[in-house]
Design a protein around this motif. Structure first.
Motif, PDB file in Angstrom:
ATOM      1  N   LEU A   4       0.846  -1.472  -0.031  1.00  2.32           N
ATOM      2  CA  LEU A   4       0.011  -0.043  -0.076  1.00  2.32           C
ATOM      3  C   LEU A   4       0.995   1.118   0.084  1.00  2.32           C
ATOM      4  O   LEU A   4       0.530   2.126  -0.073  1.00  2.32           O
ATOM      5  CB  LEU A   4      -1.498   0.256   1.572  1.00  2.32           C
ATOM      6  N   TRP A   5       2.025   1.084   0.230  1.00  3.00           N
ATOM      7  CA  TRP A   5       3.097   2.378   0.153  1.00  3.00           C
ATOM      8  C   TRP A   5       2.870   2.109  -1.321  1.00  3.00           C
ATOM      9  O   TRP A   5       4.700   3.368  -1.507  1.00  3.00           O
ATOM     10  CB  TRP A   5       4.418   2.677   1.110  1.00  3.00           C
ATOM     11  N   ALA A   6       3.476   1.478  -2.492  1.00  2.27           N
ATOM     12  CA  ALA A   6       4.093   1.834  -3.381  1.00  2.27           C
ATOM     13  C   ALA A   6       3.383   2.667  -3.806  1.00  2.27           C
ATOM     14  O   ALA A   6       2.734   3.248  -4.486  1.00  2.27           O
ATOM     15  CB  ALA A   6       3.236   0.575  -4.347  1.00  2.27           C
ATOM     16  N   GLY A   7       4.880   3.495  -4.370  1.00  3.53           N
ATOM     17  CA  GLY A   7       4.496   4.532  -5.226  1.00  3.53           C
ATOM     18  C   GLY A   7       4.373   6.490  -4.361  1.00  3.53           C
ATOM     19  O   GLY A   7       3.808   7.459  -4.828  1.00  3.53           O
ATOM     20  N   ILE A   8       4.154   6.302  -3.582  1.00  4.10           N
ATOM     21  CA  ILE A   8       4.049   6.544  -1.881  1.00  4.10           C
ATOM     22  C   ILE A   8       5.998   6.814  -1.459  1.00  4.10           C
ATOM     23  O   ILE A   8       6.521   6.409  -0.789  1.00  4.10           O
ATOM     24  CB  ILE A   8       3.334   6.311  -0.855  1.00  4.10           C
ATOM     25  N   PRO A   9       6.716   8.147  -1.922  1.00  2.00           N
ATOM     26  CA  PRO A   9       7.442   8.041  -0.330  1.00  2.00           C
ATOM     27  C   PRO A   9       7.023   8.654   0.428  1.00  2.00           C
ATOM     28  O   PRO A   9       6.388   9.217   0.692  1.00  2.00           O
ATOM     29  CB  PRO A   9       8.281   9.716  -2.017  1.00  2.00           C
ATOM     30  N   SER A  10       8.401   7.935   1.164  1.00  2.00           N
ATOM     31  CA  SER A  10       8.111   8.238   2.937  1.00  2.00           C
ATOM     32  C   SER A  10       9.016   9.827   3.045  1.00  2.00           C
ATOM     33  O   SER A  10       8.960  10.402   2.554  1.00  2.00           O
ATOM     34  CB  SER A  10       9.409   7.322   3.059  1.00  2.00           C
ATOM     35  N   GLY A  11       8.288  10.000   3.789  1.00  2.00           N
ATOM     36  CA  GLY A  11       7.574  11.534   4.280  1.00  2.00           C
ATOM     37  C   GLY A  11       7.065  12.185   3.487  1.00  2.00           C
ATOM     38  O   GLY A  11       6.519  13.067   4.177  1.00  2.00           O
TER      39      GLY A  11
ATOM     40  N   THR B 276       2.099  -0.029  20.413  1.00  2.00           N
ATOM     41  CA  THR B 276       1.184  -2.017  20.199  1.00  2.00           C
ATOM     42  C   THR B 276       3.033  -1.643  20.609  1.00  2.00           C
ATOM     43  O   THR B 276       4.380  -1.460  20.349  1.00  2.00           O
ATOM     44  CB  THR B 276       0.975  -1.897  18.876  1.00  2.00           C
ATOM     45  N   PRO B 277       2.644  -2.778  21.659  1.00  2.00           N
ATOM     46  CA  PRO B 277       4.765  -3.729  21.878  1.00  2.00           C
ATOM     47  C   PRO B 277       4.334  -4.275  20.880  1.00  2.00           C
ATOM     48  O   PRO B 277       5.875  -4.848  20.882  1.00  2.00           O
ATOM     49  CB  PRO B 277       4.018  -4.203  22.883  1.00  2.00           C
ATOM     50  N   ASP B 278       3.969  -4.493  19.571  1.00  2.00           N
ATOM     51  CA  ASP B 278       4.487  -5.444  18.696  1.00  2.00           C
ATOM     52  C   ASP B 278       4.987  -4.817  17.646  1.00  2.00           C
ATOM     53  O   ASP B 278       4.266  -4.139  16.922  1.00  2.00           O
ATOM     54  CB  ASP B 278       3.594  -6.394  18.208  1.00  2.00           C
ATOM     55  N   THR B 279       6.329  -4.783  17.727  1.00  2.00           N
ATOM     56  CA  THR B 279       7.043  -3.667  16.541  1.00  2.00           C
ATOM     57  C   THR B 279       6.836  -4.065  15.682  1.00  2.00           C
ATOM     58  O   THR B 279       6.832  -3.076  14.118  1.00  2.00           O
ATOM     59  CB  THR B 279       8.326  -3.170  16.977  1.00  2.00           C
ATOM     60  N   SER B 280       6.606  -5.333  14.991  1.00  2.00           N
ATOM     61  CA  SER B 280       5.996  -5.812  13.828  1.00  2.00           C
ATOM     62  C   SER B 280       5.037  -5.354  12.819  1.00  2.00           C
ATOM     63  O   SER B 280       5.101  -5.964  11.821  1.00  2.00           O
ATOM     64  CB  SER B 280       6.679  -7.472  13.660  1.00  2.00           C
ATOM     65  N   LEU B 281       4.138  -4.792  13.432  1.00  2.00           N
ATOM     66  CA  LEU B 281       3.178  -4.128  13.270  1.00  2.00           C
ATOM     67  C   LEU B 281       3.027  -3.269  12.605  1.00  2.00           C
ATOM     68  O   LEU B 281       2.286  -2.637  11.695  1.00  2.00           O
ATOM     69  CB  LEU B 281       1.824  -4.122  14.281  1.00  2.00           C
TER      70      LEU B 281
ATOM     71  N   VAL C  36       1.398   5.418  13.120  1.00  2.00           N
ATOM     72  CA  VAL C  36       0.613   5.686  11.796  1.00  2.00           C
ATOM     73  C   VAL C  36      -0.027   5.332  10.928  1.00  2.00           C
ATOM     74  O   VAL C  36      -1.491   5.429  10.605  1.00  2.00           O
ATOM     75  CB  VAL C  36      -0.026   7.515  11.510  1.00  2.00           C
ATOM     76  N   ALA C  37       0.846   3.917  10.836  1.00  2.00           N
ATOM     77  CA  ALA C  37      -0.218   2.819  10.185  1.00  2.00           C
ATOM     78  C   ALA C  37       0.365   1.865  10.377  1.00  2.00           C
ATOM     79  O   ALA C  37       1.345   1.667  10.997  1.00  2.00           O
ATOM     80  CB  ALA C  37       0.961   3.038   9.062  1.00  2.00           C
ATOM     81  N   VAL C  38      -0.370   0.662  10.728  1.00  2.00           N
ATOM     82  CA  VAL C  38      -0.346  -0.729  11.547  1.00  2.00           C
ATOM     83  C   VAL C  38      -0.610  -1.369   9.777  1.00  2.00           C
ATOM     84  O   VAL C  38      -1.696  -1.491   9.269  1.00  2.00           O
ATOM     85  CB  VAL C  38      -0.698  -0.924  12.419  1.00  2.00           C
ATOM     86  N   ALA C  39      -0.104  -2.793   9.714  1.00  2.00           N
ATOM     87  CA  ALA C  39      -0.801  -3.661   9.560  1.00  2.00           C
ATOM     88  C   ALA C  39      -0.024  -5.332   9.371  1.00  2.00           C
ATOM     89  O   ALA C  39       1.326  -5.351  10.226  1.00  2.00           O
ATOM     90  CB  ALA C  39       0.685  -3.230   8.037  1.00  2.00           C
ATOM     91  N   ARG C  40      -0.927  -6.496   9.396  1.00  2.00           N
ATOM     92  CA  ARG C  40      -0.322  -8.308   9.581  1.00  2.00           C
ATOM     93  C   ARG C  40      -1.243  -8.620   8.632  1.00  2.00           C
ATOM     94  O   ARG C  40      -2.766  -8.327   8.504  1.00  2.00           O
ATOM     95  CB  ARG C  40      -0.471  -7.984  10.540  1.00  2.00           C
ATOM     96  N   ALA C  41      -0.578  -9.282   7.165  1.00  2.00           N
ATOM     97  CA  ALA C  41      -1.810  -9.988   6.919  1.00  2.00           C
ATOM     98  C   ALA C  41      -1.970  -9.490   6.063  1.00  2.00           C
ATOM     99  O   ALA C  41      -1.414  -8.250   4.817  1.00  2.00           O
ATOM    100  CB  ALA C  41      -1.942 -10.856   7.706  1.00  2.00           C
ATOM    101  N   ASN C  42      -3.563  -9.722   5.525  1.00  2.00           N
ATOM    102  CA  ASN C  42      -4.266  -8.755   4.984  1.00  2.00           C
ATOM    103  C   ASN C  42      -4.748  -7.826   5.661  1.00  2.00           C
ATOM    104  O   ASN C  42      -6.203  -6.501   4.624  1.00  2.00           O
ATOM    105  CB  ASN C  42      -5.743  -9.929   5.347  1.00  2.00           C
ATOM    106  N   ILE C  43      -4.885  -7.396   6.603  1.00  2.00           N
ATOM    107  CA  ILE C  43      -4.858  -6.296   7.206  1.00  2.00           C
ATOM    108  C   ILE C  43      -4.141  -4.768   7.439  1.00  2.00           C
ATOM    109  O   ILE C  43      -2.567  -5.291   7.371  1.00  2.00           O
ATOM    110  CB  ILE C  43      -5.216  -6.079   8.739  1.00  2.00           C
TER     111      ILE C  43
END
Length: 213
Positions: free
Chosen positions: A140-147, A160-165, A178-185
């Motif tokens: 979902l970040w494709a084509g969007i520069p960081s920053g 969250t304590p789970d930094t992998s999210l 400000v953004a989290v992701a896991r599998a299909n979410i």
């Protein structure tokens, strides 16, 4: 393809639908509070705006809690603002309101004692444009520069304590998730539907996404 936008009486629904219509003109978009329609959709968008306790009450009273949990477990699923916060275990808003518990962690209020930058008092709610720094790659970040800058309106933030999210951070004045992701979410504190070109690109990426991170 069918995309369901969940209507539980608490979302910024018109803006979300308008933005999705721009990026998905060839797909079927449905604004719905019908659990059967949500369950049958190929993709689900879960927006939210308002107080956490009210949001949880409306989800329960409208019979939507279970279908939200079910679709979040297996379909491409996009949470926005309170729709992202609801995925955590608890929110300080409303006196430690239990949420859906999809992700470990809490939703915390910006602490008054930390809301200073160079001697200037920062306002809460945090409202306006802010840079989002991508902490790891995601479709979902494709084509969007960081920053890139996105639009925010919130008094509470995800922790969250789970930094992998964590896939995105911003600062106000300290760094927060400000953004989290896991599998299909994928879920964002900011409002992509109000974030002009960058937001439309993220929504377009969601429409094209197969739910695999």
């Amino acid at each position: 393809m069918q995309i369901a936008v969940i209507d539980y009486g608490m979302g910024n629904l018109r803006s979300v639908m308008n933005a999705l219509q721009q990026v998905a003109p060839d797909h079927t978009l449905t604004l719905t509070s019908d659990p059967a329609v949500i369950a049958a959709a190929d993709k689900v968008v879960f927006p939210g705006q308002g107080a956490m306790r009210d949001c949880m009450r409306e989800l329960t009273e409208r019979g939507l809690r279970e279908v939200v949990l079910d679709t979040a477990s297996k379909k491409p699923f996009l949470g926005i603002c309170v729709g992202a916060q609801l995925l955590f275990e608890m929110s300080e808003e409303g006196g430690n309101t239990p949420a859906l518990g999809v992700f470990p962690g809490q939703v915390l209020r910006f602490p008054a004692e930390r809301m200073q930058l160079e001697g200037e008092r920062l306002k809460v709610p945090h409202m306006g444009w802010n840079e989002v720094h991508q902490t790891r790659a995601h479709p979902l970040w494709a084509g969007i520069p960081s920053g890139e800058r996105f639009y925010f309106v919130h008094s509470y933030y995800m922790h969250t304590p789970d930094t992998s999210l964590i896939v995105g951070e911003s600062a106000y004045p300290f760094a927060f998730t400000v953004a989290v992701a896991r599998a299909n979410i994928f879920a964002t504190q900011f409002h992509p539907e109000k974030s002009h070109a960058a937001g439309l690109k993220l929504l377009s990426n969601f429409v094209a996404w197969n739910g695999v991170a």
